[in-house]
Design an enzyme around this catalytic site. Structure first.
Site, PDB file in Angstrom:
ATOM      1  CE  LYS A   1      14.254  75.027  40.923  1.00 32.06           C
ATOM      2  NZ  LYS A   1      14.612  73.998  39.887  1.00 32.06           N
TER       3      LYS A   1
ATOM      4  NE  ARG B   1      20.791  79.737  33.151  1.00 37.55           N
ATOM      5  CZ  ARG B   1      21.600  79.578  33.957  1.00 37.55           C
ATOM      6  NH1 ARG B   1      22.877  79.626  33.763  1.00 37.55           N
ATOM      7  NH2 ARG B   1      21.422  78.647  34.861  1.00 37.55           N
TER       8      ARG B   1
ATOM      9  CG  PHE C   1      27.117  80.344  35.220  1.00 38.70           C
ATOM     10  CD1 PHE C   1      27.487  79.219  34.737  1.00 38.70           C
ATOM     11  CD2 PHE C   1      26.152  80.396  36.263  1.00 38.70           C
ATOM     12  CE1 PHE C   1      26.835  77.989  35.074  1.00 38.70           C
ATOM     13  CE2 PHE C   1      25.571  79.189  36.776  1.00 38.70           C
ATOM     14  CZ  PHE C   1      25.780  78.054  36.010  1.00 38.70           C
TER      15      PHE C   1
ATOM     16  CG  ASP D   1      12.746  68.002  35.390  1.00 41.02           C
ATOM     17  OD1 ASP D   1      12.005  68.255  36.192  1.00 41.02           O
ATOM     18  OD2 ASP D   1      13.869  68.583  35.182  1.00 41.02           O
TER      19      ASP D   1
ATOM     20  CG  PHE E   1      17.863  71.891  34.002  1.00 38.04           C
ATOM     21  CD1 PHE E   1      17.402  73.190  33.860  1.00 38.04           C
ATOM     22  CD2 PHE E   1      18.169  71.576  35.402  1.00 38.04           C
ATOM     23  CE1 PHE E   1      17.731  73.998  35.151  1.00 38.04           C
ATOM     24  CE2 PHE E   1      18.416  72.269  36.610  1.00 38.04           C
ATOM     25  CZ  PHE E   1      18.033  73.573  36.333  1.00 38.04           C
ATOM     26  CB  THR E   2      22.700  72.790  34.369  1.00 42.31           C
ATOM     27  OG1 THR E   2      21.545  72.961  35.263  1.00 42.31           O
ATOM     28  CG2 THR E   2      22.691  74.051  33.427  1.00 42.31           C
TER      29      THR E   2
ATOM     30  CE1 TYR F   1      18.741  58.243  60.980  1.00 39.20           C
ATOM     31  CE2 TYR F   1      17.718  56.305  60.204  1.00 39.20           C
ATOM     32  CZ  TYR F   1      18.549  57.252  60.317  1.00 39.20           C
ATOM     33  OH  TYR F   1      19.793  57.336  59.069  1.00 39.20           O
TER      34      TYR F   1
HETATM   35  C1  LIG Z   1      16.287  73.206  39.486  1.00 35.99           C
HETATM   36  C2  LIG Z   1      15.584  72.296  38.444  1.00 35.99           C
HETATM   37  C3  LIG Z   1      16.224  70.811  38.710  1.00 35.99           C
HETATM   38  C4  LIG Z   1      17.250  70.632  39.702  1.00 35.99           C
HETATM   39  O1  LIG Z   1      16.590  70.609  41.136  1.00 35.99           O
HETATM   40  P1  LIG Z   1      17.443  71.065  42.237  1.00 35.99           P
HETATM   41  O2  LIG Z   1      16.271  71.155  43.329  1.00 35.99           O
HETATM   42  O3  LIG Z   1      18.021  72.383  42.147  1.00 35.99           O
HETATM   43  O4  LIG Z   1      18.632  70.009  42.514  1.00 35.99           O
HETATM   44  C5  LIG Z   1      16.201  69.811  37.822  1.00 35.99           C
HETATM   45  N1  LIG Z   1      15.311  70.182  36.799  1.00 35.99           N
HETATM   46  C6  LIG Z   1      14.638  71.433  36.554  1.00 35.99           C
HETATM   47  C7  LIG Z   1      13.794  71.833  35.275  1.00 35.99           C
HETATM   48  C8  LIG Z   1      14.908  72.466  37.520  1.00 35.99           C
HETATM   49  O5  LIG Z   1      14.327  73.692  36.987  1.00 35.99           O
END
Ligand SMILES: *Cc1c(COP(=O)(O)O)cnc(C)c1O
Length: 463
Positions: free
Chosen positions: A264, A388, A455, A221, A130-131, A78
């Site tokens: 990623k 997109r 979308f 990021d 970014f979203t 844990y």
């Molecule tokens: C995918 C992504 C995120 C968010 O990450 P998640 O693992 O999907 O929560 C943030 N910034 C960028 C540039 C991304 O491509």
């Protein structure tokens, strides 16, 4: 196809295949029916009906035998799991930050960083939004301000660093609102929404110098920072013989911390982290993680997931890996360009973006050209891509009208180490096939529109 003598040595995949996953082959008739059933929305297809899945590169990459072996070494205690310490050591070694907090994925880290650093009324400048990043900044009461260079918005501009921060835009913002209203500058490398475009080391140094002068932090990021480091090696003077790992470390050294989606660059199916140099922010994040994710030594991940990510870092920064990863994307982009298919240039690090406005000039934006193209491509060959454009952009919260984005794009996103060069050929040939009969293609009308992030679930009918 004719084969000409190569002008340079290939980027060929630096691995061989030990285990395979079967793909279902479908007929044109089956695909037409599946697309109808899915309301002409590629998100609503069943994945078993997809032949080559280029919807996203998030969490869809293939792990190595080394990572899978690490999965078996999961220490599922844990607290104080050894896998956490392995992950921490590799983040410190390769990214160079002092403290780390694991999170279930990238947005978990964005949540903490935004909550801790942003006060209502603050401004958060970023090189394009970014979203999820922007949403967390807004939920914390901040206002996102776009400070990316203008070139980023032009799909035909060949500038090698279209992800750069426009220093003048940042300077103007600081003058206008004051440094104390800017908790940090949010820098993304590479810029996903601009088509995977990188930021240069020189630009990063300039952003750093300006922020130092005003006492403003920089948060990276780092989701695709390894791909960015590769582009610096290839395109920026003075780095051509520097290993990608060293470039990454220098790049991060100009920032104060990062949020990371391991799904990623880091070759895992799930996982992320917040890394930070500041002791106070770390202390606060360590408190919050217990509330929202789990103990600070697992943050919503199993021990085995942390081990896979720790090992993924080691593989992600290898020059031969990243050269082949980006090389495969460029291979697809170059094929399409050589056949006259309109795409966003230069080709980015993780995806090829078809320019649907130029591809289907006879459709108005209200007839959803990118949505139409993504559906046609699937029906043609079973290749799944993502819209997109106007559907993704949604509606204006006040007027209720569609946002009309400048770009109508179809994203062909390449998972890492999953598909071969032959799959890229099949994809390109299918795009060409659709391109050659583009005049016959009719647009779509929306027959179901969900309230949020439409979308994902919207449904359409052919005109
Ligand atoms: C995918 C992504 C995120 C968010 O990450 P998640 O693992 O999907 O929560 C943030 N910034 C960028 C540039 C991304 O491509």
């Amino acid at each position: 196809m004719t084969h000409t003598r190569p002008v340079r040595r290939s980027w060929a995949e630096p691995y061989k295949i030990k285990m395979v996953e079967r793909l279902k082959m479908t007929t044109q008739e089956q695909r037409t029916k599946a697309m109808q059933d899915a309301g002409y929305n590629t998100f609503l297809l069943h994945s078993e009906d997809v032949y080559i899945d280029l919807l996203t590169d998030s969490g869809t990459s293939a792990m190595s035998d080394y990572q899978w072996a690490g999965m078996m070494m999961g220490d599922e205690s844990y607290s104080g799991s050894q896998n956490f310490y392995n992950l921490e050591a590799n983040i410190q070694k390769y990214y160079g930050y002092k403290h780390i907090i694991p999170t279930h994925q990238g947005r978990g880290a964005e949540h903490f960083l935004s909550r801790i650093c942003i006060k209502p009324g603050d401004y958060v400048p970023g090189n394009m939004y970014f979203t999820t990043t922007r949403l967390h900044q807004e939920l914390a009461g901040g206002t996102f301000v776009d400070i990316i260079v203008d070139e980023a918005h032009d799909p035909n501009n060949l500038d090698p660093f279209k992800g750069n921060v426009d220093i003048r835009k940042l300077d103007d913002l600081i003058t206008r609102v004051g440094a104390d209203k800017i908790p940090y500058v949010s820098v993304a490398a590479t810029v996903n929404m601009a088509g995977g475009q990188p930021i240069s080391m020189q630009n990063m140094r300039e952003v750093h110098a300006l922020c130092q002068k005003h006492g403003i932090k920089i948060m990276l990021d780092a989701t695709r920072a390894v791909e960015n480091a590769y582009f610096i090696q290839q395109r920026e003077e003075g780095y051509s013989t520097t290993p990608v790992a060293d470039i990454l470390k220098e790049f991060c050294s100009y920032t104060d911390g990062c949020t990371m989606s391991g799904k990623k660059d880091l070759l895992v199916n799930i996982g992320g982290f917040l890394a930070i140099n500041d002791d106070t922010i770390y202390e606060e994040a360590r408190n919050l993680v217990v509330v929202y994710e789990g103990m600070h030594t697992y943050g919503g991940l199993a021990g085995r997931d942390m081990e896979a990510m720790a090992r993924g870092i080691e593989e992600a920064v290898q020059d031969d890996h990243i050269r082949a990863r980006v090389g495969q994307v460029e291979y697809l982009g170059d094929l399409l360009t050589s056949w006259g298919v309109p795409i966003v240039l230069p080709v980015g690090g993780h995806a090829v973006y078809l320019n649907a406005k130029t591809f289907l000039p006879h459709l108005t934006q209200d007839q959803f050209p990118a949505q139409t193209l993504a559906a046609e491509l699937y029906m043609n060959s079973g290749v799944r891509s993502m819209e997109r454009g106007i559907v993704s952009a949604g509606r204006d919260a006040k007027t209720g009208n569609h946002h009309y984005p400048k770009l109508e794009l179809v994203r062909l996103t390449i998972p890492r180490r999953v598909y071969t060069q032959a799959h890229m050929d099949v994809t390109a040939e299918s795009v060409l096939d659709v391109f050659e009969r583009r005049d016959e293609i009719r647009g779509l009308e929306m027959i179901y529109e969900p309230k949020y992030l439409r979308f994902f679930q919207a449904r359409f009918r052919q005109l």
